[in-house]
Design a protein around this motif. Structure first.
Motif, PDB file in Angstrom:
ATOM      1  N   ASP A   1      -8.283 -35.946 157.516  1.00 56.29           N
ATOM      2  CA  ASP A   1      -7.003 -35.245 157.362  1.00 56.29           C
ATOM      3  C   ASP A   1      -6.628 -35.225 155.878  1.00 56.29           C
ATOM      4  OD1 ASP A   1      -4.553 -34.077 157.598  1.00 56.29           O
ATOM      5  OD2 ASP A   1      -3.778 -35.473 159.091  1.00 56.29           O
ATOM      6  N   HIS A   2      -6.425 -34.023 155.341  1.00 56.03           N
ATOM      7  CA  HIS A   2      -6.102 -33.859 153.928  1.00 56.03           C
ATOM      8  C   HIS A   2      -4.602 -33.735 153.669  1.00 56.03           C
ATOM      9  CE1 HIS A   2     -10.376 -32.911 154.062  1.00 56.03           C
ATOM     10  NE2 HIS A   2     -10.431 -32.988 152.744  1.00 56.03           N
ATOM     11  N   ALA A   3      -3.811 -33.837 154.695  1.00 57.23           N
ATOM     12  CA  ALA A   3      -2.362 -33.674 154.532  1.00 57.23           C
ATOM     13  C   ALA A   3      -1.816 -34.723 153.572  1.00 57.23           C
ATOM     14  CB  ALA A   3      -1.662 -33.778 155.883  1.00 57.23           C
ATOM     15  N   GLY A   4      -1.168 -34.288 152.502  1.00 59.19           N
ATOM     16  CA  GLY A   4      -0.565 -35.187 151.536  1.00 59.19           C
ATOM     17  C   GLY A   4      -1.533 -35.876 150.608  1.00 59.19           C
ATOM     18  N   ALA A   5      -2.833 -35.561 150.688  1.00 52.96           N
ATOM     19  CA  ALA A   5      -3.827 -36.234 149.843  1.00 52.96           C
ATOM     20  C   ALA A   5      -3.739 -35.715 148.416  1.00 52.96           C
ATOM     21  CB  ALA A   5      -5.225 -36.015 150.397  1.00 52.96           C
ATOM     22  N   THR A   6      -4.137 -36.570 147.468  1.00 49.93           N
ATOM     23  CA  THR A   6      -4.029 -36.259 146.038  1.00 49.93           C
ATOM     24  C   THR A   6      -5.257 -35.484 145.571  1.00 49.93           C
ATOM     25  OG1 THR A   6      -2.823 -38.328 145.764  1.00 49.93           O
ATOM     26  CG2 THR A   6      -3.599 -37.259 143.769  1.00 49.93           C
ATOM     27  N   ARG A   7      -5.032 -34.399 144.843  1.00 46.50           N
ATOM     28  CA  ARG A   7      -6.134 -33.548 144.403  1.00 46.50           C
ATOM     29  C   ARG A   7      -5.817 -32.932 143.041  1.00 46.50           C
ATOM     30  NH1 ARG A   7      -4.856 -28.126 145.031  1.00 46.50           N
ATOM     31  NH2 ARG A   7      -2.915 -27.723 146.169  1.00 46.50           N
ATOM     32  N   LEU A   8      -6.845 -32.317 142.465  1.00 41.93           N
ATOM     33  CA  LEU A   8      -6.671 -31.494 141.265  1.00 41.93           C
ATOM     34  C   LEU A   8      -6.783 -30.029 141.662  1.00 41.93           C
ATOM     35  CD1 LEU A   8      -8.727 -33.217 138.393  1.00 41.93           C
ATOM     36  CD2 LEU A   8      -6.272 -33.356 138.850  1.00 41.93           C
ATOM     37  N   SER A   9      -5.900 -29.213 141.154  1.00 39.94           N
ATOM     38  CA  SER A   9      -6.014 -27.776 141.355  1.00 39.94           C
ATOM     39  C   SER A   9      -7.232 -27.271 140.587  1.00 39.94           C
ATOM     40  CB  SER A   9      -4.752 -27.074 140.860  1.00 39.94           C
ATOM     41  OG  SER A   9      -4.622 -27.233 139.450  1.00 39.94           O
ATOM     42  N   LEU A  10      -7.635 -26.036 140.858  1.00 43.77           N
ATOM     43  CA  LEU A  10      -8.764 -25.459 140.136  1.00 43.77           C
ATOM     44  C   LEU A  10      -8.493 -25.414 138.633  1.00 43.77           C
ATOM     45  CD1 LEU A  10      -9.792 -22.512 142.496  1.00 43.77           C
ATOM     46  CD2 LEU A  10     -10.973 -24.688 142.155  1.00 43.77           C
ATOM     47  N   GLU A  11      -7.244 -25.120 138.274  1.00 41.55           N
ATOM     48  CA  GLU A  11      -6.880 -25.074 136.857  1.00 41.55           C
ATOM     49  C   GLU A  11      -7.010 -26.445 136.204  1.00 41.55           C
ATOM     50  OE1 GLU A  11      -5.219 -21.728 139.053  1.00 41.55           O
ATOM     51  OE2 GLU A  11      -5.083 -23.898 139.331  1.00 41.55           O
ATOM     52  N   GLU A  12      -6.556 -27.476 136.924  1.00 40.33           N
ATOM     53  CA  GLU A  12      -6.635 -28.833 136.368  1.00 40.33           C
ATOM     54  C   GLU A  12      -8.076 -29.324 136.317  1.00 40.33           C
ATOM     55  OE1 GLU A  12      -4.357 -30.808 134.963  1.00 40.33           O
ATOM     56  OE2 GLU A  12      -2.912 -29.165 135.085  1.00 40.33           O
ATOM     57  N   ASP A  13      -8.884 -28.954 137.306  1.00 38.72           N
ATOM     58  CA  ASP A  13     -10.297 -29.336 137.278  1.00 38.72           C
ATOM     59  C   ASP A  13     -10.985 -28.688 136.081  1.00 38.72           C
ATOM     60  OD1 ASP A  13     -12.750 -30.486 138.777  1.00 38.72           O
ATOM     61  OD2 ASP A  13     -13.287 -28.388 138.438  1.00 38.72           O
ATOM     62  N   HIS A  14     -10.635 -27.447 135.800  1.00 34.64           N
ATOM     63  CA  HIS A  14     -11.186 -26.768 134.611  1.00 34.64           C
ATOM     64  C   HIS A  14     -10.716 -27.467 133.335  1.00 34.64           C
ATOM     65  CE1 HIS A  14     -12.587 -23.578 131.993  1.00 34.64           C
ATOM     66  NE2 HIS A  14     -11.375 -23.467 131.480  1.00 34.64           N
ATOM     67  N   ALA A  15      -9.446 -27.869 133.310  1.00 37.12           N
ATOM     68  CA  ALA A  15      -8.919 -28.582 132.133  1.00 37.12           C
ATOM     69  C   ALA A  15      -9.642 -29.902 131.931  1.00 37.12           C
ATOM     70  CB  ALA A  15      -7.417 -28.810 132.293  1.00 37.12           C
ATOM     71  N   LEU A  16      -9.999 -30.564 133.031  1.00 31.93           N
ATOM     72  CA  LEU A  16     -10.743 -31.822 132.935  1.00 31.93           C
ATOM     73  C   LEU A  16     -12.086 -31.602 132.246  1.00 31.93           C
ATOM     74  CD1 LEU A  16     -11.292 -34.805 133.690  1.00 31.93           C
ATOM     75  CD2 LEU A  16     -12.080 -33.980 135.920  1.00 31.93           C
ATOM     76  N   ASN A  17     -12.827 -30.606 132.690  1.00 29.16           N
ATOM     77  CA  ASN A  17     -14.134 -30.325 132.093  1.00 29.16           C
ATOM     78  C   ASN A  17     -13.993 -29.872 130.642  1.00 29.16           C
ATOM     79  OD1 ASN A  17     -15.503 -30.896 134.514  1.00 29.16           O
ATOM     80  ND2 ASN A  17     -15.092 -28.837 135.288  1.00 29.16           N
ATOM     81  N   LYS A  18     -12.989 -29.057 130.378  1.00 24.13           N
ATOM     82  CA  LYS A  18     -12.758 -28.578 129.019  1.00 24.13           C
ATOM     83  C   LYS A  18     -12.378 -29.716 128.083  1.00 24.13           C
ATOM     84  CE  LYS A  18     -10.054 -25.125 126.471  1.00 24.13           C
ATOM     85  NZ  LYS A  18      -9.003 -24.084 126.596  1.00 24.13           N
ATOM     86  N   GLY A  19     -11.656 -30.718 128.603  1.00 29.91           N
ATOM     87  CA  GLY A  19     -11.209 -31.821 127.765  1.00 29.91           C
ATOM     88  C   GLY A  19     -12.335 -32.652 127.189  1.00 29.91           C
ATOM     89  N   PHE A  20     -13.532 -32.601 127.813  1.00 33.43           N
ATOM     90  CA  PHE A  20     -14.664 -33.388 127.333  1.00 33.43           C
ATOM     91  C   PHE A  20     -15.589 -32.596 126.396  1.00 33.43           C
ATOM     92  CE2 PHE A  20     -14.073 -36.131 131.252  1.00 33.43           C
ATOM     93  CZ  PHE A  20     -13.758 -37.285 130.550  1.00 33.43           C
ATOM     94  N   ARG A  21     -15.284 -31.343 126.116  1.00 29.74           N
ATOM     95  CA  ARG A  21     -16.203 -30.529 125.316  1.00 29.74           C
ATOM     96  C   ARG A  21     -16.463 -31.125 123.944  1.00 29.74           C
ATOM     97  NH1 ARG A  21     -14.136 -24.310 126.594  1.00 29.74           N
ATOM     98  NH2 ARG A  21     -14.836 -24.255 128.781  1.00 29.74           N
TER      99      ARG A  21
END
Length: 400
Positions: A138-158
């Motif tokens: 059940d994913h209700a209320g679970a913590t996640r990253l949006s697609l934008e934030e996931d992209h920001a994560l990868n970009k932050g390590f460039r």
């Protein structure tokens, strides 16, 4: 089924995982000694906070597990690794991190992250098998990253990856400036540091036997795929049938310009797009349980280090190594005893009977008198994963 329930955790969610070494040992059919070692390891396994990065195979309702690429989360800065050019500042904080004093913008999960001391580390990923439970996740209320934030994560390590590449370039350049060592210097250095692993026929033969023993154990126990063991053979047959029929399919459609430019379903299936191809290496990939209610699984000051997860993975691999080696030794002893019994029985026969029994039986030799070829060898991915994991056994054997 509710819209919030899925077979397995979805990508980009945070989760708690814990390895089950006992199930891994039992699934491979290891001996009682290995199971006892796995039980001792299970008593000290921990739950780890991880980011579910991406699926390594597409889950099915009948799947026993799902292979997943994950990124363990640290509650401290990353330990520096000078040999790889990694420094402790190569992290991305998770908001709201109240202990981070650097200038990097944090990633912002939804809903708010329940802990205030966590980081994503660079070059910190691994593969696990997430066990599938009846009823799903059940994913209700679970913590996640949006697609934008996931992209920001990868970009932050460039910038960090550029620094690592530059470090490697300089390291190669420095190595090229060092004159090659003479043969005498090289042999003296080798003798003083470590005894080399023998490279003769015995070494190669033992390694092949270890590979063959592990492969057979993986196939017999049904861990080569996540499907239930009873369906493994049927699954392999379906893949073989699809592969065999691709030629006739393409011939019948050869007159169509569209079929020549668009990949067929069979050709796509041959690329293992869904991660369903049998893989004996599954047996050494950590099998874990996962929970998405991370706020209920940890206390902020007691989140374990990702380095501890690496240590647990190494420990279960060592247990499997020793179990496979014991199985191989037992089989060699059984084969030797059987050969001795046959030799003894042949010695008691009259010469005519001994000569007749020495003739090749049907199926042992081909019509031209040569031994038949064995089926194709171990696939590249299996060999690349298993050889490093089996070679320590040979080193221990020859250096003792």
């Amino acid at each position: 089924m509710s819209d919030t329930i899925a077979i397995a955790p979805l990508p980009h969610y945070y989760a708690a995982i814990r390895m089950d070494p006992v199930a891994m040992a039992k699934d491979l059919g290891l001996d009682d000694e290995a199971i006892a070692e796995a039980e001792a390891l299970a008593e000290r396994t921990k739950k780890y906070l991880v980011y579910m990065f991406q699926l390594a195979e597409l889950p099915l309702p009948t799947s026993r597990w799902v292979r997943y690429d994950i990124k363990p989360i640290g509650s401290t800065l990353r330990p520096a690794d000078e040999s790889r050019g990694i420094t402790s500042d190569m992290v991305i904080p998770i908001a709201d991190n109240t202990r981070y004093t650097g200038e990097r913008p944090p990633v912002r999960p939804t809903p708010s992250f329940p802990f205030h001391n966590c980081y994503h580390w660079i070059k910190n990923d691994t593969t696990v098998r997430v066990r599938v439970h009846k009823g799903g996740v059940d994913h209700a209320g679970a913590t996640r990253l949006s697609l934008e934030e996931d992209h920001a994560l990868n970009k932050g390590f460039r910038t960090d990856y550029k620094r690592i590449r530059e470090f490697r370039r300089q390291k190669r350049h420095a190595a090229a400036l060092v004159p090659p060592a003479t043969a005498a210097d090289s042999s003296a250095h080798t003798a003083s540091v470590d005894a080399p692993v023998p490279s003769g026929p015995s070494d190669d033969l033992d390694l092949l036997r270890l590979e063959a023993t592990y492969r057979r154990m993986a196939e017999e126990s049904g861990v080569t795929t996540s499907s239930p063991p009873s369906s493994d053979a049927a699954s392999s047959a379906r893949f073989s049938q699809a592969s065999g029929s691709s030629a006739s399919s393409s011939d019948s459609e050869g007159s169509s310009s569209l079929s020549s430019s668009v990949p067929s379903i069979d050709s796509l299936a041959s690329e293992d797009l869904f991660g369903w191809d049998p893989d004996p290496a599954n047996g050494v990939i950590p099998l874990v349980d996962a929970w998405l209610d991370i706020e209920n699984q940890f206390e902020e000051e007691a989140i374990p280090s990702p380095m501890d997860l690496e240590e647990e993975a190494r420990a279960i691999k060592s247990i499997i190594q020793r179990g496979v080696a014991r199985r191989m030794s037992a089989e060699k002893e059984q084969a030797a005893a059987a050969a001795a019994a046959v030799e003894s029985a042949q010695g008691a026969l009259p010469p005519e009977s001994s000569a007749a029994s020495a003739r090749p039986r049907g199926g042992e030799l081909s019509g031209d008198g040569h031994h038949r070829q064995s089926p194709p060898g171990i696939v590249g991915r299996f060999r690349s994963v298993l050889i490093p994991f089996l070679r320590p056994l040979l080193r221990n054997k020859y250096s003792s």
